[in-house]
Design a protein around this motif. Structure first.
Motif, PDB file in Angstrom:
ATOM      1  N   ILE A   1       0.859  -1.179   0.000  1.00 12.51           N
ATOM      2  CA  ILE A   1       0.000   0.000   0.000  1.00 12.51           C
ATOM      3  C   ILE A   1       0.898   1.233   0.000  1.00 12.51           C
ATOM      4  O   ILE A   1       1.789   1.349   0.830  1.00 12.51           O
ATOM      5  N   ASN A   2       0.638   2.136  -0.926  1.00 16.36           N
ATOM      6  CA  ASN A   2       1.370   3.398  -0.981  1.00 16.36           C
ATOM      7  C   ASN A   2       0.451   4.524  -0.532  1.00 16.36           C
ATOM      8  O   ASN A   2      -0.665   4.654  -1.040  1.00 16.36           O
ATOM      9  N   PHE A   3       0.911   5.321   0.407  1.00 17.39           N
ATOM     10  CA  PHE A   3       0.156   6.458   0.900  1.00 17.39           C
ATOM     11  C   PHE A   3       0.727   7.718   0.284  1.00 17.39           C
ATOM     12  O   PHE A   3       1.905   8.002   0.426  1.00 17.39           O
ATOM     13  N   ASP A   4      -0.124   8.492  -0.386  1.00 16.09           N
ATOM     14  CA  ASP A   4       0.343   9.687  -1.075  1.00 16.09           C
ATOM     15  C   ASP A   4      -0.045  10.993  -0.404  1.00 16.09           C
ATOM     16  O   ASP A   4       0.587  11.999  -0.609  1.00 16.09           O
ATOM     17  N   ALA A   5      -1.128  11.002   0.378  1.00 12.83           N
ATOM     18  CA  ALA A   5      -1.607  12.259   0.954  1.00 12.83           C
ATOM     19  C   ALA A   5      -2.146  12.018   2.358  1.00 12.83           C
ATOM     20  O   ALA A   5      -2.637  10.935   2.659  1.00 12.83           O
ATOM     21  N   PRO A   6      -2.051  13.017   3.219  1.00  7.79           N
ATOM     22  CA  PRO A   6      -2.593  12.864   4.573  1.00  7.79           C
ATOM     23  C   PRO A   6      -4.097  12.659   4.546  1.00  7.79           C
ATOM     24  O   PRO A   6      -4.775  13.150   3.649  1.00  7.79           O
ATOM     25  N   ALA A   7      -4.610  11.965   5.555  1.00  7.00           N
ATOM     26  CA  ALA A   7      -6.054  11.772   5.691  1.00  7.00           C
ATOM     27  C   ALA A   7      -6.700  13.117   5.977  1.00  7.00           C
ATOM     28  O   ALA A   7      -6.124  13.980   6.626  1.00  7.00           O
TER      29      ALA A   7
END
Length: 72
Positions: A65-71
């Motif tokens: 899983i790649n996270f690109d932006a804050p929640a």
């Protein structure tokens, strides 16, 4: 499933799957196929969240899983 940090900034970040705390990165967990919400909380309090459909085509496969932006 194994979640490993790719940068030193996230090492030790808290990991949640479907709002259940799993531990700090790196994390190894067993998940069923289907939709899951993944959340990573950095030591700074910044959060990253993503919902993914997990599908495995064989035993013992890793899921990335790649996270690109804050929640929000």
């Amino acid at each position: 499933m194994q979640l490993f940090p790719t940068t030193g900034e996230v090492l030790g970040a808290e990991v949640y799957v479907n709002n259940q705390y799993l531990g700090e990165l790196p994390v190894t967990a067993t998940l069923a196929e289907g939709r899951h919400t993944f959340r990573v909380v950095l030591g700074t309090g910044q959060e990253f969240s993503k919902t993914e459909n997990v599908v495995f085509t064989g035993d013992g496969q890793a899921f990335t899983i790649n996270f690109d932006a804050p929640a929000q």
